[in-house]
Design a protein around this motif. Structure first.
Motif, PDB file in Angstrom:
ATOM      1  N   UNK A 101       0.816  -1.221   0.000  1.00 43.97           N
ATOM      2  CA  UNK A 101       0.000   0.000   0.000  1.00 43.97           C
ATOM      3  C   UNK A 101       0.855   1.279   0.000  1.00 43.97           C
ATOM      4  N   UNK A 102       1.917   1.405   0.824  1.00 46.18           N
ATOM      5  CA  UNK A 102       2.699   2.654   0.768  1.00 46.18           C
ATOM      6  C   UNK A 102       3.333   2.903  -0.597  1.00 46.18           C
ATOM      7  N   UNK A 103       3.796   1.852  -1.265  1.00 48.38           N
ATOM      8  CA  UNK A 103       4.362   2.041  -2.605  1.00 48.38           C
ATOM      9  C   UNK A 103       3.297   2.522  -3.593  1.00 48.38           C
ATOM     10  N   UNK A 104       2.117   1.907  -3.490  1.00 43.34           N
ATOM     11  CA  UNK A 104       1.028   2.360  -4.357  1.00 43.34           C
ATOM     12  C   UNK A 104       0.655   3.807  -4.049  1.00 43.34           C
ATOM     13  N   UNK A 105       0.658   4.154  -2.787  1.00 41.32           N
ATOM     14  CA  UNK A 105       0.330   5.528  -2.382  1.00 41.32           C
ATOM     15  C   UNK A 105       1.347   6.509  -2.971  1.00 41.32           C
ATOM     16  N   UNK A 106       2.626   6.137  -2.961  1.00 35.99           N
ATOM     17  CA  UNK A 106       3.663   7.006  -3.519  1.00 35.99           C
ATOM     18  C   UNK A 106       3.516   7.138  -5.027  1.00 35.99           C
ATOM     19  N   UNK A 107       3.180   6.036  -5.687  1.00 36.28           N
ATOM     20  CA  UNK A 107       3.003   6.114  -7.135  1.00 36.28           C
ATOM     21  C   UNK A 107       1.835   7.013  -7.504  1.00 36.28           C
ATOM     22  N   UNK A 108       0.755   6.921  -6.770  1.00 36.89           N
ATOM     23  CA  UNK A 108      -0.389   7.787  -7.036  1.00 36.89           C
ATOM     24  C   UNK A 108      -0.017   9.252  -6.796  1.00 36.89           C
ATOM     25  N   UNK A 109       0.706   9.516  -5.702  1.00 38.99           N
ATOM     26  CA  UNK A 109       1.125  10.889  -5.416  1.00 38.99           C
ATOM     27  C   UNK A 109       2.085  11.400  -6.487  1.00 38.99           C
ATOM     28  N   UNK A 110       3.006  10.531  -6.967  1.00 37.23           N
ATOM     29  CA  UNK A 110       3.938  10.947  -8.023  1.00 37.23           C
ATOM     30  C   UNK A 110       3.208  11.236  -9.322  1.00 37.23           C
ATOM     31  N   UNK A 111       2.208  10.432  -9.650  1.00 37.29           N
ATOM     32  CA  UNK A 111       1.447  10.660 -10.876  1.00 37.29           C
ATOM     33  C   UNK A 111       0.669  11.979 -10.785  1.00 37.29           C
ATOM     34  N   UNK A 112       0.100  12.273  -9.634  1.00 37.33           N
ATOM     35  CA  UNK A 112      -0.606  13.540  -9.474  1.00 37.33           C
ATOM     36  C   UNK A 112       0.360  14.721  -9.529  1.00 37.33           C
ATOM     37  N   UNK A 113       1.598  14.519  -9.049  1.00 33.20           N
ATOM     38  CA  UNK A 113       2.601  15.584  -9.144  1.00 33.20           C
ATOM     39  C   UNK A 113       2.979  15.851 -10.593  1.00 33.20           C
TER      40      UNK A 113
END
Length: 532
Positions: A408-420
């Motif tokens: 879950x934390x890796x997925x959370x980071x990927x989602x945040x990076x994509x939004x960035x």
């Protein structure tokens, strides 16, 4: 004497051989002694070992999350793809393990419930048998003391003038007292009956709440897994964060259930290896040891401890029946008023003889021994086996949620990076996915000049002029080279994108098709307008 009908399963011996260590780290005897403090501490020690496993698990998760937060945030495109693949496979593995764990948990919960139900059913049957014995003994003694005594007292007055008849009545009174004496020699089953009923009631109540708790835990595990997969699919950060909190809670519950199940399985196995020893030690103050031994083993070589009192009971009743028949034959013609009391005594003897046959059947070892064996099979076979499956469920659930908490934390980071990455795109860029999404969801917004609007008509390109973009000093060839790197063909976009060091946003299939359909003359004409 070796057991004939009952044999403990192999897994009870395996659990029985687990180290039994008290809280002072001293080995103790593994005999089932629940009232001993050291034995209680040995079971608590096993739960503490599982608690230490929980601590190590949480510590490893904390180290992993710390390393994940401290690593550099700028990743290459290939590393992003590998991380995305890792997250996907981790989610798949966690889902599969959770489904397997829930299936194993449902089976183990059902097996444990069946075993405990068989135990309580056998206890209620044994309690019913002991209650029947106590009822028959009490009823027979009451009829002998009250009903028979009243009839004999009236007949003594009627036969006062006949000494031989009075002597016969006295002999019958002696036989009745002898029957009462034999009945008083039987064990007092009232206390044992109360103990069995209390144990059965408490066991049934505890099992109900245990079964319900595990059912809710299984459903909770399944729901959390499904919602976590939904959050990964929808790329919902708030849902993933919520599921991560519940995942930690479920991880703690899984380890807690593992500790409780392991201690229960080991303690129950200690009992199952030698149940007769514990039962005899618990009943020695209530029932004589030879009687308990007779019911536990029920072999043909063992003599019935109730054989002698039951035989004396039967002979006394037979003797009194003979005396009553003699009085009915010889005394009634002389004393007609005595017939009523003699028939009353005969009815009492007949009912006592029927009670004797029922009492003989209930006191036979086969009935109670069958209940005992059924209870042992329920506890030691189905019950312990079900608890072992519940232990396996707890282990699998802990592994599944550990994998989930890592993914879950890796997925959370990927989602945040994509939004960035989306935030870096020009808000006025007609190819911005956010702008296209906003236009599709809200048609009432002002029309924006997009690439498609310039090519919507074959005859109007010369009359359409988009707003003048900010002038860039970057040459057109630089932009063309950058566009060729990311699409294979030159792409024309707003001037602010030129020279800023990032690729233009990707096109949708409809835009690419429109672009490819344009002629060279239209492209040249649009380029001249764009430079102007």
């Amino acid at each position: 004497m070796s057991r004939v009908d009952y044999t403990a399963p192999w897994w009870t011996y395996w659990l029985h051989n687990f180290p039994h260590i008290n809280l002072r780290f001293q080995p103790i005897d593994n005999s089932f002694q629940p009232e001993e403090e050291n034995y209680q501490q040995s079971l608590i020690f096993l739960a503490c070992v599982v608690a230490a496993g929980l601590g190590v698990n949480l510590l490893c998760l904390a180290i992993y999350l710390s390393c994940l937060c401290c690593c550099r945030k700028d990743e290459e495109e290939e590393s992003k793809k590998s991380n995305s693949c890792c997250v996907t496979w981790s989610a798949v593995a966690a889902g599969l393990i959770t489904c397997i764990a829930v299936g194993v948990g449902f089976y183990g919960n059902s097996e444990t419930n069946d075993g405990v139900y068989q135990l309580t059913y056998s206890l209620y049957n044994a309690n019913h048998t002991l209650g029947g014995v106590d009822s028959l003994v009490t009823g027979t003694m009451g009829s002998m003391r009250s009903g028979l005594h009243q009839h004999l007292a009236r007949l003594d007055e009627i036969f006062a003038t006949r000494g031989d008849f009075v002597q016969t009545l006295q002999f019958m009174q002696q036989m009745a007292d002898n029957v009462i004496k034999q009945l008083l020699g039987l064990p007092d089953w009232e206390e044992a009956k109360v103990d069995l009923a209390s144990i059965a009631d408490q066991t049934a109540n505890v099992e109900y709440y245990r079964w319900l708790t595990y059912l809710l835990l299984l459903i909770l595990d399944l729901v959390i897994c499904l919602l976590a997969c939904l959050g990964l699919a929808k790329q919902s950060r708030w849902l993933l964060t919520t599921m991560m909190v519940f995942g930690v809670l479920t991880l703690v519950l899984s380890w807690t259930s593992l500790g409780a199940d392991l201690a229960t399985a080991v303690g129950t196995s200690d009992f199952c290896v030698s149940p007769d020893k514990f039962i005899m030690s618990q009943t020695k103050s209530i029932i004589p040891a030879d009687i308990v031994h007779y019911y536990l083993y029920c072999n043909q070589t063992l003599s019935n401890p109730f054989q002698q009192p039951l035989t004396i009971f039967q002979r006394s009743l037979t003797t009194m029946q003979i005396q009553i028949q003699s009085l009915l034959q010889f005394a009634v013609p002389l004393f007609p008023s005595a017939e009523r009391d003699l028939l009353g005594i005969q009815n009492v003897l007949n009912s006592s003889e029927a009670s004797l046959h029922q009492l003989t059947a209930l006191l036979d070892c086969r009935g109670l021994n069958k209940d005992y064996l059924d209870a042992m099979v329920g506890v030691c076979h189905d019950g312990v086996e079900g608890v072992l499956y519940l232990c396996l469920f707890s282990v699998l659930a802990a592994c599944a949620f550990t994998v989930m908490l890592c993914a879950i934390p890796r997925a959370w980071r990927q989602i945040a990076s994509r939004e960035q990455d989306y935030d870096d795109i020009d808000e006025e860029d007609p190819f911005n996915p956010r702008v296209r999404r906003a236009l599709s969801q809200n048609p009432a917004l002002p029309n924006m000049h997009t690439f498609c609007s310039y090519t919507s008509s074959m005859g109007s390109q010369s009359s359409l002029h988009p707003p003048a973009p900010a002038v860039s000093t970057a040459p057109m060839s630089e932009y063309m080279n950058q566009a060729a790197l990311f699409g294979g063909n030159p792409r024309y976009e707003n001037a602010p994108l030129i020279g800023r060091g990032s690729p233009p946003p990707s096109y949708s299939p409809s835009m690419r098709a429109t672009y490819l359909s344009m002629t060279e003359e239209q492209i040249r004409h649009f380029g001249n307008d764009f430079q102007a």
